[in-house]
Design a protein around this motif. Structure first.
Motif, PDB file in Angstrom:
ATOM      1  N   LYS A 133       0.874  -1.191   0.000  1.00 52.39           N
ATOM      2  CA  LYS A 133       0.000   0.000   0.000  1.00 52.39           C
ATOM      3  C   LYS A 133       0.903   1.231   0.000  1.00 52.39           C
ATOM      4  CE  LYS A 133      -4.155  -1.905   0.854  1.00 52.39           C
ATOM      5  NZ  LYS A 133      -5.455  -1.499   0.425  1.00 52.39           N
ATOM      6  N   VAL A 134       1.149   1.743  -1.199  1.00 49.84           N
ATOM      7  CA  VAL A 134       2.037   2.892  -1.384  1.00 49.84           C
ATOM      8  C   VAL A 134       1.289   3.942  -2.186  1.00 49.84           C
ATOM      9  CG1 VAL A 134       4.236   3.665  -2.389  1.00 49.84           C
ATOM     10  CG2 VAL A 134       4.056   1.376  -1.374  1.00 49.84           C
ATOM     11  N   ILE A 135       1.492   5.205  -1.809  1.00 46.77           N
ATOM     12  CA  ILE A 135       0.875   6.286  -2.590  1.00 46.77           C
ATOM     13  C   ILE A 135       1.944   7.268  -3.035  1.00 46.77           C
ATOM     14  CG2 ILE A 135      -1.370   6.069  -1.457  1.00 46.77           C
ATOM     15  CD1 ILE A 135      -0.709   8.544   0.207  1.00 46.77           C
ATOM     16  N   SER A 136       1.697   7.852  -4.204  1.00 52.47           N
ATOM     17  CA  SER A 136       2.548   8.935  -4.704  1.00 52.47           C
ATOM     18  C   SER A 136       1.963  10.227  -4.193  1.00 52.47           C
ATOM     19  CB  SER A 136       2.563   8.953  -6.233  1.00 52.47           C
ATOM     20  OG  SER A 136       3.172   7.787  -6.716  1.00 52.47           O
ATOM     21  N   VAL A 137       2.839  11.129  -3.739  1.00 56.30           N
ATOM     22  CA  VAL A 137       2.389  12.384  -3.133  1.00 56.30           C
ATOM     23  C   VAL A 137       3.250  13.548  -3.609  1.00 56.30           C
ATOM     24  CG1 VAL A 137       1.544  11.253  -1.035  1.00 56.30           C
ATOM     25  CG2 VAL A 137       3.900  12.092  -1.122  1.00 56.30           C
ATOM     26  N   ASP A 138       2.766  14.736  -3.337  1.00 57.18           N
ATOM     27  CA  ASP A 138       3.586  15.943  -3.496  1.00 57.18           C
ATOM     28  C   ASP A 138       4.291  16.123  -2.145  1.00 57.18           C
ATOM     29  OD1 ASP A 138       4.662  18.473  -3.616  1.00 57.18           O
ATOM     30  OD2 ASP A 138       2.843  19.436  -4.387  1.00 57.18           O
ATOM     31  N   PRO A 139       5.612  15.936  -2.095  1.00 51.52           N
ATOM     32  CA  PRO A 139       6.316  16.001  -0.808  1.00 51.52           C
ATOM     33  C   PRO A 139       6.191  17.348  -0.094  1.00 51.52           C
ATOM     34  CG  PRO A 139       7.760  15.127  -2.528  1.00 51.52           C
ATOM     35  CD  PRO A 139       6.501  15.597  -3.187  1.00 51.52           C
ATOM     36  N   LYS A 140       5.795  18.388  -0.827  1.00 51.29           N
ATOM     37  CA  LYS A 140       5.570  19.696  -0.181  1.00 51.29           C
ATOM     38  C   LYS A 140       4.283  19.680   0.639  1.00 51.29           C
ATOM     39  CE  LYS A 140       7.965  22.249  -3.789  1.00 51.29           C
ATOM     40  NZ  LYS A 140       7.805  23.159  -4.927  1.00 51.29           N
ATOM     41  N   GLN A 141       3.355  18.800   0.261  1.00 52.41           N
ATOM     42  CA  GLN A 141       2.072  18.678   0.963  1.00 52.41           C
ATOM     43  C   GLN A 141       2.094  17.543   2.000  1.00 52.41           C
ATOM     44  OE1 GLN A 141      -0.697  20.700   0.457  1.00 52.41           O
ATOM     45  NE2 GLN A 141       0.735  21.901  -0.750  1.00 52.41           N
ATOM     46  N   ILE A 142       2.657  16.420   1.574  1.00 53.54           N
ATOM     47  CA  ILE A 142       2.701  15.224   2.430  1.00 53.54           C
ATOM     48  C   ILE A 142       4.142  14.713   2.416  1.00 53.54           C
ATOM     49  CG2 ILE A 142       1.851  12.880   2.789  1.00 53.54           C
ATOM     50  CD1 ILE A 142      -0.655  13.714   1.131  1.00 53.54           C
ATOM     51  N   PRO A 143       4.836  14.753   3.544  1.00 53.50           N
ATOM     52  CA  PRO A 143       6.235  14.312   3.568  1.00 53.50           C
ATOM     53  C   PRO A 143       6.370  12.831   3.194  1.00 53.50           C
ATOM     54  CG  PRO A 143       5.650  15.455   5.615  1.00 53.50           C
ATOM     55  CD  PRO A 143       4.382  15.247   4.853  1.00 53.50           C
ATOM     56  N   LEU A 144       7.410  12.527   2.413  1.00 56.30           N
ATOM     57  CA  LEU A 144       7.695  11.136   2.067  1.00 56.30           C
ATOM     58  C   LEU A 144       7.969  10.353   3.346  1.00 56.30           C
ATOM     59  CD1 LEU A 144       9.937  11.497  -1.103  1.00 56.30           C
ATOM     60  CD2 LEU A 144       7.636  10.548  -0.999  1.00 56.30           C
ATOM     61  N   GLY A 145       7.460   9.127   3.390  1.00 54.03           N
ATOM     62  CA  GLY A 145       7.622   8.280   4.573  1.00 54.03           C
ATOM     63  C   GLY A 145       6.459   8.387   5.544  1.00 54.03           C
ATOM     64  N   SER A 146       5.557   9.350   5.346  1.00 53.94           N
ATOM     65  CA  SER A 146       4.404   9.509   6.239  1.00 53.94           C
ATOM     66  C   SER A 146       3.438   8.349   6.079  1.00 53.94           C
ATOM     67  CB  SER A 146       3.637  10.798   5.912  1.00 53.94           C
ATOM     68  OG  SER A 146       4.432  11.921   6.097  1.00 53.94           O
ATOM     69  N   LYS A 147       2.768   8.026   7.177  1.00 56.14           N
ATOM     70  CA  LYS A 147       1.674   7.057   7.108  1.00 56.14           C
ATOM     71  C   LYS A 147       0.426   7.855   6.759  1.00 56.14           C
ATOM     72  CE  LYS A 147       3.444   3.619  10.282  1.00 56.14           C
ATOM     73  NZ  LYS A 147       3.235   2.867  11.506  1.00 56.14           N
ATOM     74  N   VAL A 148      -0.343   7.312   5.826  1.00 52.91           N
ATOM     75  CA  VAL A 148      -1.529   8.022   5.346  1.00 52.91           C
ATOM     76  C   VAL A 148      -2.688   7.033   5.268  1.00 52.91           C
ATOM     77  CG1 VAL A 148      -2.502   9.425   3.472  1.00 52.91           C
ATOM     78  CG2 VAL A 148      -0.043   9.546   3.963  1.00 52.91           C
TER      79      VAL A 148
END
Length: 194
Positions: A133-148
């Motif tokens: 369960k992996v999502i692509s994000v904008d790291p400026k909005q959601i830091p990489l490595g965060s649980k979502v």
């Protein structure tokens, strides 16, 4: 005269009665042949060190007919018998989950495509871990490595980025192309845990 004799007998019995009670609760002990400080301490429910301290003994050597103090002084006795109350240790407070809620546009992708390496920006190999369960994000909005937590998808890790993934947009990894197409494009609520 009978009253005087009865009174004398009564007084005598009382005196001897109290003397017996007094000796029963004796604070001293006469050492017998074969006694050790350990035996005496155990018998009187005290420690060897206490007996040595009360009697000024420098060693464990005792002799028959030696008289030893074997009862604690009253003040120490009260302290020993008192239940020591120590504050109960509090269990560490559980950290309250800290998260921010967002409404985002969610699309889906798969690593099963031509030219796709299947390796995310954070190094997760999606071809070897198809159900990750992996999502692509904008790291400026959601830091990489965060649980979502993603509504309708579940708990995921923000582990990838993408050229089209900006601001309030995310892309969900699916194990197959069919599942990615079935997801389509949805507006969902997410919780980003910090």
């Amino acid at each position: 005269m009978k009253k005087l004799i009865i009174s004398a007998i009564t007084v005598t019995l009382l005196i001897f009665g109290f003397a017996g009670a007094s000796s029963a609760a004796s604070t001293t002990y006469k050492v017998q042949k074969g006694d050790t400080l350990y035996k005496i301490a155990t018998k009187h429910k005290v420690t060897v060190n206490q007996i040595k301290s009360w009697n000024g003994l420098k060693s464990n050597l005792i002799k028959p007919n030696q008289v030893l103090k074997v009862t604690k002084p009253a003040a120490k006795n009260a302290t020993k018998n008192a239940v020591k109350k120590t504050p109960a240790k509090k269990a560490p407070a559980k950290k309250k989950a800290s998260y921010k809620t967002m409404t985002v546009k969610a699309t889906a992708y798969t690593a099963d495509c031509k030219g796709c390496s299947g390796i995310t920006a954070t190094g997760i190999n999606l071809k070897k871990n198809r159900n990750a369960k992996v999502i692509s994000v904008d790291p400026k909005q959601i830091p990489l490595g965060s649980k979502v937590y993603v509504e309708g998808y579940g708990m995921a890790i923000a582990g990838d980025t993408g050229g089209a993934i900006k601001k309030n947009r995310i892309d969900l990894h699916m194990p197959t192309k069919k599942k990615a197409l079935n997801w389509g494009v949805r507006t969902v609520k997410i919780k980003v845990y910090q």
